[in-house]
Scaffold this motif. Structure first.
Motif, PDB file in Angstrom:
ATOM      1  N   ALA A 184     -82.731  99.206 -84.894  1.00 50.76           N
ATOM      2  CA  ALA A 184     -82.911  97.868 -84.195  1.00 50.76           C
ATOM      3  C   ALA A 184     -81.618  97.865 -83.385  1.00 50.76           C
ATOM      4  CB  ALA A 184     -82.989  96.540 -85.126  1.00 50.76           C
ATOM      5  N   THR A 185     -80.502  98.140 -83.717  1.00 53.51           N
ATOM      6  CA  THR A 185     -79.385  98.139 -82.703  1.00 53.51           C
ATOM      7  C   THR A 185     -79.376  99.263 -81.755  1.00 53.51           C
ATOM      8  OG1 THR A 185     -77.927  97.653 -84.820  1.00 53.51           O
ATOM      9  CG2 THR A 185     -76.800  98.709 -82.918  1.00 53.51           C
ATOM     10  N   GLU A 186     -79.834 100.508 -82.000  1.00 53.83           N
ATOM     11  CA  GLU A 186     -80.133 101.274 -80.988  1.00 53.83           C
ATOM     12  C   GLU A 186     -81.075 100.921 -79.952  1.00 53.83           C
ATOM     13  OE1 GLU A 186     -81.881 105.875 -80.666  1.00 53.83           O
ATOM     14  OE2 GLU A 186     -80.534 105.403 -82.738  1.00 53.83           O
ATOM     15  N   ALA A 187     -82.094 100.214 -80.405  1.00 49.54           N
ATOM     16  CA  ALA A 187     -83.233  99.690 -79.463  1.00 49.54           C
ATOM     17  C   ALA A 187     -82.535  98.639 -78.508  1.00 49.54           C
ATOM     18  CB  ALA A 187     -84.446  99.290 -80.042  1.00 49.54           C
ATOM     19  N   LEU A 188     -81.964  97.670 -79.362  1.00 52.20           N
ATOM     20  CA  LEU A 188     -81.537  96.334 -78.877  1.00 52.20           C
ATOM     21  C   LEU A 188     -80.211  96.775 -77.526  1.00 52.20           C
ATOM     22  CD1 LEU A 188     -81.385  93.244 -78.305  1.00 52.20           C
ATOM     23  CD2 LEU A 188     -79.723  93.229 -80.093  1.00 52.20           C
ATOM     24  N   ARG A 189     -79.536  97.771 -77.706  1.00 57.56           N
ATOM     25  CA  ARG A 189     -78.225  98.042 -77.115  1.00 57.56           C
ATOM     26  C   ARG A 189     -79.050  98.771 -75.607  1.00 57.56           C
ATOM     27  NH1 ARG A 189     -75.903 101.478 -80.177  1.00 57.56           N
ATOM     28  NH2 ARG A 189     -74.243  99.972 -81.158  1.00 57.56           N
ATOM     29  N   ALA A 190     -79.950  99.493 -75.938  1.00 56.00           N
ATOM     30  CA  ALA A 190     -80.697 100.202 -74.822  1.00 56.00           C
ATOM     31  C   ALA A 190     -81.323  99.139 -73.898  1.00 56.00           C
ATOM     32  CB  ALA A 190     -81.584 101.274 -75.163  1.00 56.00           C
ATOM     33  N   LEU A 191     -82.114  98.318 -74.501  1.00 54.69           N
ATOM     34  CA  LEU A 191     -82.817  97.401 -73.918  1.00 54.69           C
ATOM     35  C   LEU A 191     -82.029  96.444 -73.012  1.00 54.69           C
ATOM     36  CD1 LEU A 191     -85.700  96.339 -73.453  1.00 54.69           C
ATOM     37  CD2 LEU A 191     -85.292  94.505 -75.110  1.00 54.69           C
ATOM     38  N   ALA A 192     -80.805  95.960 -73.672  1.00 58.85           N
ATOM     39  CA  ALA A 192     -79.738  95.087 -73.100  1.00 58.85           C
ATOM     40  C   ALA A 192     -79.061  95.780 -71.789  1.00 58.85           C
ATOM     41  CB  ALA A 192     -78.716  94.792 -74.156  1.00 58.85           C
ATOM     42  N   GLU A 193     -78.776  97.172 -72.142  1.00 55.71           N
ATOM     43  CA  GLU A 193     -78.139  97.744 -70.938  1.00 55.71           C
ATOM     44  C   GLU A 193     -79.175  97.940 -69.597  1.00 55.71           C
ATOM     45  OE1 GLU A 193     -76.752 101.434 -72.831  1.00 55.71           O
ATOM     46  OE2 GLU A 193     -75.130 100.371 -73.825  1.00 55.71           O
ATOM     47  N   THR A 194     -80.169  98.270 -69.995  1.00 56.43           N
ATOM     48  CA  THR A 194     -81.382  98.484 -68.849  1.00 56.43           C
ATOM     49  C   THR A 194     -81.351  96.977 -68.233  1.00 56.43           C
ATOM     50  OG1 THR A 194     -82.521 100.021 -69.931  1.00 56.43           O
ATOM     51  CG2 THR A 194     -83.694  98.961 -68.384  1.00 56.43           C
TER      52      THR A 194
END
Length: 368
Positions: free
Chosen positions: A300-310
């Motif tokens: 979840a952390t990995e996905a949320l970080r990527a989505l937020a940065e995008t």
């Protein structure tokens, strides 16, 4: 929801070749194809060219550009021969779709630089249906493909187009600048949309089409292979939000829902996404969940970080918001590790008064 798109390509080609075989005695070379600049012969050849090009992209696993080849007809090929080529190239695309693994993506420029097998199938079907219409219009012949086939295309590569109840063919024609719909302005420019995919070290965040969302909301898999216990109830609820926004014409692919798929085995482990497009101030809300068997591994952390940065790399996004249950300590740790910070009590109070934020929720945010 397990189809590869092969059946749909075959159905579209069958509807095309039935009309074109009956029209083989008309003047294809001297007749303009509807609103196109091409004549009917050139348009028919283009259909065959698209079908084989899409098969080539998938079979060759092209990732950066189109495979550099094109199809040409032998000298002296008559109109009936062109129809034979359409039939053959359609069969080749259908076979390629059925033998291409679900996770394979290949290059296509619009709009996110790649498509999976379902995307190529939908593009192929759209090319066949629309250009058959162009030829039929030029020759003055009636043509209307199966309604289910038109809806199949719309729910896969036209997620931004509000469907017209009981009129998928008219909607597809309007969406591609070929027809009118009551209450909607004519289109002079258009483009279809394949799903967006965001990659991380261990995951791919795969955009969910309206078709996949409807299947998930109804209790299906959405076309994904899920880890044990998935999808979680939050994913199915979010899928219902996608369906509603699509039916209202408010859905935008980059602000929708994504399924988290593990690179190591292709299994879906959860969902993540936005509650809608950013507001006038550039604020957007995110949410996520994981199947219970996938928790505690940092997905979840990995996905949320990527989505937020995008999202925050865009000019129209200034702030992302996440609402987390006060008692959900693991989720609070996820947002914190992804760069979100707790909102002030004044901000939370305003959110309760203005937006009906539940008392049990705590707000976290991350700025651009």
């Amino acid at each position: 929801m397990t189809d590869t798109g092969g059946d749909q390509v075959e159905e579209a080609v069958a509807s095309c070749t039935a009309l074109l075989r009956a029209a083989a005695g008309h003047d294809w070379d001297g007749t303009r194809a509807g609103r196109l600049e091409w004549n009917c012969r050139r348009t028919a050849e283009h259909i065959a060219g698209d079908l084989i090009a899409y098969a080539g992209q998938l079979a060759g696993r092209a990732t950066t550009a189109y495979v550099p080849f094109e199809i040409t007809m032998d000298e002296g090929t008559d109109d009936a021969g062109v129809v034979d080529v359409i039939e053959t190239t359609g069969a080749l695309l259908a076979a390629t779709l059925r033998t291409t693994p679900r996770e394979v993506r290949a290059f296509h420029p619009y709009p996110f630089r790649s498509a999976n097998r379902e995307g190529f199938a939908a593009m192929g079907v759209a090319e066949v249906l629309l250009h058959t219409h162009d030829i039929a219009e030029g020759l003055g012949l009636p043509y209307e493909p199966p309604a289910g086939l038109c809806a199949w295309v719309l729910t896969r590569i036209f997620p931004h187009v509000r469907p017209e109840p009981d009129a998928p063919w008219s909607t597809l024609l309007w969406a591609t600048g070929r027809g009118d719909l009551p209450g909607r302005d004519p289109l002079t420019e258009w483009r279809w949309n394949n799903n967006l995919v965001i990659g991380t070290e261990r995951l791919t965040l795969q955009g969910v089409t309206p078709a996949a969302a409807a299947d998930l909301h109804a209790g299906g898999t959405g076309g994904f292979a899920w880890i044990e216990g998935g999808p979680f109830e939050g994913t199915r609820f979010a899928a219902g939000m996608v369906v509603s926004s699509y039916e209202e014409g408010a859905h935008r692919a980059e602000w929708g829902m994504f399924v988290l798929v593990r690179r190591e085995d292709g299994l879906a482990v959860g969902g993540i996404g936005f509650h809608g497009v950013p507001d006038a101030e550039g604020h957007a809300e995110v949410g996520y969940d994981l199947a219970e068997s996938a928790r505690g591994r940092g997905y979840a952390t990995e996905a949320l970080r990527a989505l937020a940065e995008t999202a925050l790399a865009r000019d129209d996004v200034k702030l992302l918001i996440a609402a987390v249950e006060q008692e959900n300590a693991p989720s609070q740790r996820v947002v914190a590790r992804a760069g979100f910070t707790r909102a002030s009590e004044d901000v939370e109070k305003a959110a309760r008064e203005l937006h009906g934020l539940e008392a049990s929720l705590r707000l976290y945010s991350r700025e651009a």
